[in-house]
Design an enzyme around this catalytic site. Structure first.
Site, mmCIF file in Angstrom:
data_model
loop_
_atom_site.group_PDB
_atom_site.id
_atom_site.type_symbol
_atom_site.label_atom_id
_atom_site.label_comp_id
_atom_site.label_asym_id
_atom_site.label_seq_id
_atom_site.Cartn_x
_atom_site.Cartn_y
_atom_site.Cartn_z
ATOM 1 N N GLN A 124 0.903 -1.170 -0.105
ATOM 2 C CA GLN A 124 -0.327 0.269 -0.238
ATOM 3 C C GLN A 124 0.727 1.345 0.026
ATOM 4 O OE1 GLN A 124 -2.287 0.157 3.590
ATOM 5 N NE2 GLN A 124 -2.372 2.043 3.769
ATOM 6 N N GLY A 125 0.765 2.184 -1.100
ATOM 7 C CA GLY A 125 2.473 2.994 -1.347
ATOM 8 C C GLY A 125 1.051 4.618 -0.948
ATOM 9 N N SER A 127 1.635 7.237 2.614
ATOM 10 C CA SER A 127 2.985 7.860 3.318
ATOM 11 C C SER A 127 4.009 7.884 2.465
ATOM 12 C CB SER A 127 2.638 7.252 4.467
ATOM 13 O OG SER A 127 1.883 7.113 5.195
ATOM 14 N N SER A 159 4.966 -0.988 4.159
ATOM 15 C CA SER A 159 4.566 -3.096 4.233
ATOM 16 C C SER A 159 5.425 -3.314 3.738
ATOM 17 C CB SER A 159 3.749 -3.211 5.491
ATOM 18 O OG SER A 159 3.704 -2.003 6.303
ATOM 19 N N GLU A 239 -8.549 -0.661 7.260
ATOM 20 C CA GLU A 239 -7.059 -1.019 8.097
ATOM 21 C C GLU A 239 -7.168 -1.028 9.729
ATOM 22 O OE1 GLU A 239 -2.483 0.772 6.938
ATOM 23 O OE2 GLU A 239 -3.989 2.263 7.839
ATOM 24 N N GLU A 352 -2.901 10.501 17.839
ATOM 25 C CA GLU A 352 -3.676 12.084 18.113
ATOM 26 C C GLU A 352 -5.122 12.352 17.017
ATOM 27 O OE1 GLU A 352 0.251 12.037 20.690
ATOM 28 O OE2 GLU A 352 -0.284 10.451 18.404
#
Length: 368
Positions: A124-125, A127, A159, A239, A352
């Protein structure tokens, strides 16, 4: 295999357990990531060939139908028996629904079975070095070129990218949220460079991925130009929720192991760890039921994410306190798990960010 409309969840679990008892899928000795990925492929292939991996998925991609809860039951059995590492096993629950929802039907029908049966691993691309939790600021760019798009940029914290055959990739094609477009990219495409990253728990689980003039066919777009933000908003709740069922099951096995390795203290630490795990399991069960009812997941899954991170860290903090030196002085699974648990409040969106989502989108507390 029994037709899904004549088999309830209890019967499914009973028959699955009987099959697993008769078919030994236990991993070979070895704790490396290579070993884990190879074991994952072996388990998926065996479960797919026997039909179990096809339950809960639509017939259009080779599934046998039935509610998504059947997939949860399968993942729980895999996790509690230690047949595959739950984190990498559960990635199918994040990426396959995205393909089914947004890829061309022909592409989904061709590709999803490759993931389910273990032939391929996907990544999964999302970030980037400057766009982690602030996903909307991503800068990896795709520009049209005839019947193709050309991609340039960098992703990070991807990942298992070094094992992946495909990547669900977010790119920028125009300014703003409506300028994000998703593609399904072959990882062996010229111009892609993968560099694994060593984490503090000693595993090259993540990677940085570079895209240099990578050509992607236009028919590999997921949805339409500008649908990327919607793809992400549909993917991230999975996710942050459905795949947790497997992780929670595994954490309960860790709690059982902790009980077996230590005298029960009087301070209630183990009881508190159990309550935290039980709470997130109850929440996750509610999410599974909503899926079974056909509900669409959304910002409420941030609650699942906060509860899981809290429970996971509390469990391994308790292990550190009750097993003196096991984490600090010995190279055991407890040490690896404790270090990995530190990331529970970061991966998949920081704690957060999750609390901000809960405050603004669920409690309507505004932006101040």
């Amino acid at each position: 295999m029994t037709a899904v409309d004549t088999m309830d969840v209890t019967e499914f679990r009973t028959r699955l357990r009987a099959w697993l008892d008769e078919n030994d899928l236990s991993p070979e000795p070895g704790r490396s990531l290579d070993d884990q990925v190879a074991q994952l492929a072996r388990v998926r292939r065996a479960l797919y060939d026997a039909g179990w991996m096809r339950y809960g998925w639509p017939a259009e991609i080779g599934g046998l139908g039935g509610p998504a809860v059947l997939r949860a039951v399968l993942g729980e059995e895999v996790a509690t028996r230690g047949l595959a590492e739950p984190g990498i096993y559960s990635m199918v629950e994040v990426l396959a629904p995205t393909m089914i929802s947004y890829a061309r039907p022909e592409l989904a029908a061709d590709m999803v079975p490759r993931l389910l049966d273990g032939r391929e691993q996907w990544c999964q691309g999302f970030s980037e070095p400057g766009s982690g939790s602030d996903l909307a600021s991503l800068t990896t760019r795709a520009v049209p070129d005839g019947d193709n798009w050309v991609v340039n940029g960098q992703k990070v914290w991807t990942s298992l990218a070094q094992y992946a055959s495909r990547c669900v990739l977010l790119t920028r094609t125009a300014p703003g949220h409506d300028g994000i477009t998703a593609f399904f990219v072959d990882m062996d495409s010229p111009g892609i460079t993968v560099r694994p990253l060593r984490t503090m728990h000693g595993v090259d689980e993540f990677a940085e991925v570079y895209f240099d003039d990578v050509v992607v066919p236009a028919d590999r777009m997921l949805g339409k130009p500008g649908d990327g933000w919607r793809v992400a908003m549909d993917l991230l709740p999975h996710e942050r929720s459905t795949c947790f069922w497997h992780r929670i099951a595994y954490l309960f096995t860790c709690l059982d192991r902790l009980l077996a390795e230590t005298a029960i203290p009087d301070d209630g630490a183990l009881g508190a760890a159990y309550l935290a795990l039980h709470t997130v399991r109850c929440r996750s069960l509610r999410t599974q039921r909503r899926l079974a009812e056909g509900a669409r997941l959304g910002p409420e899954t941030s609650i699942d994410k906060v509860l899981l991170a809290t429970a996971e860290q509390q469990l391994f903090d308790t292990a550190r306190d009750l097993l003196p030196g096991a984490i600090e002085l010995t190279d055991t699974e407890w040490r690896t798990e404790f270090l990995y648990s530190r990331a529970a409040t970061i991966y998949g969106g920081t704690a957060e960010i999750q609390r901000n989502i809960i405050a603004r989108r669920l409690l309507d507390l505004g932006k101040e």
